[in-house]
Design an enzyme around this catalytic site. Structure first.
Site, short mmCIF file in Angstrom:
data_model
loop_
_atom_site.label_atom_id
_atom_site.label_comp_id
_atom_site.label_asym_id
_atom_site.label_seq_id
_atom_site.Cartn_x
_atom_site.Cartn_y
_atom_site.Cartn_z
N ASP A 296 39.70 -36.44 -14.30
CA ASP A 296 38.22 -36.80 -13.72
C ASP A 296 37.57 -37.47 -14.55
O ASP A 296 36.34 -36.90 -14.98
CB ASP A 296 37.67 -35.26 -13.25
CG ASP A 296 36.30 -35.44 -12.71
OD1 ASP A 296 35.99 -36.62 -11.86
OD2 ASP A 296 35.53 -34.38 -12.63
N CYS A 336 35.04 -41.84 -9.81
CA CYS A 336 33.57 -41.93 -9.19
C CYS A 336 32.97 -43.06 -9.28
O CYS A 336 31.77 -43.29 -9.32
CB CYS A 336 32.81 -40.86 -9.97
SG CYS A 336 32.84 -40.94 -11.67
N1 SAH Z 1 35.69 -32.77 -14.56
C1 SAH Z 1 34.26 -32.60 -14.88
C2 SAH Z 1 33.36 -33.83 -14.84
C3 SAH Z 1 33.94 -34.83 -15.80
S1 SAH Z 1 32.56 -35.97 -16.32
C4 SAH Z 1 33.49 -31.45 -13.85
O1 SAH Z 1 34.27 -31.18 -13.00
O2 SAH Z 1 32.55 -31.16 -14.30
C5 SAH Z 1 33.42 -37.09 -17.49
C6 SAH Z 1 33.87 -36.16 -18.82
O3 SAH Z 1 34.58 -37.03 -19.53
C7 SAH Z 1 32.47 -35.97 -19.68
O4 SAH Z 1 32.38 -34.80 -20.21
C8 SAH Z 1 33.05 -36.95 -21.11
O5 SAH Z 1 32.47 -36.25 -22.36
C9 SAH Z 1 34.48 -37.34 -20.85
N2 SAH Z 1 34.80 -38.36 -21.35
C10 SAH Z 1 34.39 -39.60 -21.31
N3 SAH Z 1 35.34 -40.22 -21.96
C11 SAH Z 1 36.51 -39.86 -22.53
C12 SAH Z 1 37.58 -40.11 -23.04
N4 SAH Z 1 37.68 -41.31 -23.43
N5 SAH Z 1 38.38 -38.87 -23.45
C13 SAH Z 1 38.14 -37.82 -23.10
N6 SAH Z 1 37.22 -37.23 -22.37
C14 SAH Z 1 36.18 -38.16 -22.14
#
Ligand code: SAH
Length: 395
Positions: A296, A336
């Site tokens: 996600d 998204c």
């Molecule tokens: N699955 C979550 C929402 C995800 S939002 C829910 O259900 O609430 C996206 C997340 O991805 C954020 O917390 C951000 O810190 C993380 N993120 C962004 N880039 C990333 C990367 N390259 N590796 C790991 N996490 C990452």
């Protein structure tokens, strides 16, 4: 009533407006009669001088006019009350309303306005100048309809800069602790409306999280981009043996940990702070495998311009995830990015499956939750995709 300025459209533009699209771009206008101030209410006419709608204008934005109504009605407190009640009635019919999105902007015929309800706290965003001008009125209406414990403003969003609006956040009604525990499906989630992403929590994934039921029984699950850990917590609630939750942000993992504790799952969950791309690559090298992988990520395509890079990113994480899913296991993969259509996203997944040498069986293709409605006449309202696939080796 004050005199309302007139906006005349170029030939042919009226069709999409009449069909229900609310946006008029700068290059779709043939003339504006009278002096316009940013945020003014204007009447829109087609090129043969027939009235087609009333909306607000911002000469500084490429989306110059957003239609509020197709009637010659006053845009006042009664107007907002009627629109918000309509939006609320729709939620009451279709979703669990203790916590939900109450107003989803253009999809609820209130362009630029977002209202999320977390138990007895409301969080609002006024994303455009035209709607921001009515903020006080909207807050009054919300207060009357919902009688909430508090209303919080999360107008710390970059899109407001396009409209020359400042970044602000804070309580606008009531004096309250900006943290609230909500019930989502069968789990509890702590929502931090002050510091959480967007309005504090992603309510749009509620139904997709519930779709884990039946897929995760006794499974080892990898939840990548876990943020609040909500997918992880749902997986554990629905019978997963163990979950590994990954995020590159330590703050996100702290929240996920709190949520795991709140639900009594700390003994079945582990957290890793790492970049998802590196982690998935290394897990494959190390021969690690899982029954279920959830992806996600944040929106990789923030605009049409970086679409190609974004698609490469989606392909890479999906390909790597498929390689570490055990035979017959499941991939739950989301995007998204509003700029990535469901068709393009499915193509990317398909292409990743060929490169990963796997056969995919589509279990379900899902979208955003019902309280984030999608309009045919306004395709921008569809942004969240969630594909659920069974991953098989070739027989
Ligand atoms: N699955 C979550 C929402 C995800 S939002 C829910 O259900 O609430 C996206 C997340 O991805 C954020 O917390 C951000 O810190 C993380 N993120 C962004 N880039 C990333 C990367 N390259 N590796 C790991 N996490 C990452």
């Amino acid at each position: 009533m004050k005199e309302i300025k007139k906006v005349i459209l170029k030939k042919g533009v009226h069709t999409k407006i009449v069909r229900g699209n609310p946006w008029i771009y700068d290059n779709e206008i043939s003339k504006i009669l009278g002096e316009i101030n940013p945020g003014d209410i204007v009447d829109v006419y087609d090129n043969s001088n027939s009235f087609i709608g009333r909306g607000y204008i911002n000469p500084n934005s490429k989306i110059r006019v957003r239609i509020l109504t197709r009637k010659e009605e006053e845009i006042d407190k009664d107007f907002f009350r009627e629109r918000i009640i309509r939006a609320w009635e729709y939620r009451k019919k279709l979703v669990e309303t203790s916590s939900c999105r109450v107003v989803f902007a253009e999809s609820d015929f209130l362009p630029g306005l977002i209202v999320d309800k977390f138990e007895d706290i409301l969080v609002i965003q006024t994303l455009t100048l035209g709607i921001d001008k009515f903020k006080d009125l909207i807050v009054e209406v919300l207060d009357e309809i919902f009688e909430p414990r508090g209303i919080y403003e999360r107008n710390d969003v970059p899109v407001r800069e396009i409209e020359d609006l400042p970044q602000i956040k804070g309580p606008i009604k009531g004096d309250f602790e900006p943290k609230v525990i909500i019930n989502e499906n069968e789990v509890k989630i702590l929502v931090d409306v002050e510091n959480g992403q967007k309005t504090g929590y992603f309510l749009d994934q509620r139904e997709n999280r519930r779709a884990l039921k039946g897929l995760v029984d006794d499974a080892e699950v990898l939840d990548v981009f876990c943020y609040t850990g909500s997918f992880s917590i749902h997986a554990l609630k629905y019978g997963a043996k163990r979950v590994l939750a990954v995020d590159s942000s330590n703050t996100a993992l702290e929240i996920a940990k709190e949520n795991a504790k709140l639900n009594g799952f700390l003994d079945r969950i582990e957290f890793i702070e790492e970049n998802a791309f590196d982690l998935l690559k290394n897990f494959h090298k190390e021969g690690r495998s899982f029954d279920v992988v959830i992806l996600d990520p944040p929106a990789f395509a923030k605009s049409q311009r970086n679409l190609d890079n974004a698609l490469r990113g989606y392909k890479e994480i999906n390909l790597r995830a498929m390689k570490i899913i055990r035979e017959g296991g499941f991939l739950i993969t989301c995007s998204c990015s509003q700029h990535v259509s469901p068709e393009i996203f499915q193509k990317v997944i398909e292409s990743a499956s060929y490169d990963a040498n796997r056969i995919l069986r589509l279990v379900e293709f899902r979208y955003q939750a019902k309280d984030h409605p999608i309009l045919f006449s306004y395709p921008e309202s569809l942004y969240l995709k969630c594909g659920i696939y069974q991953v098989l080796k070739k027989l």
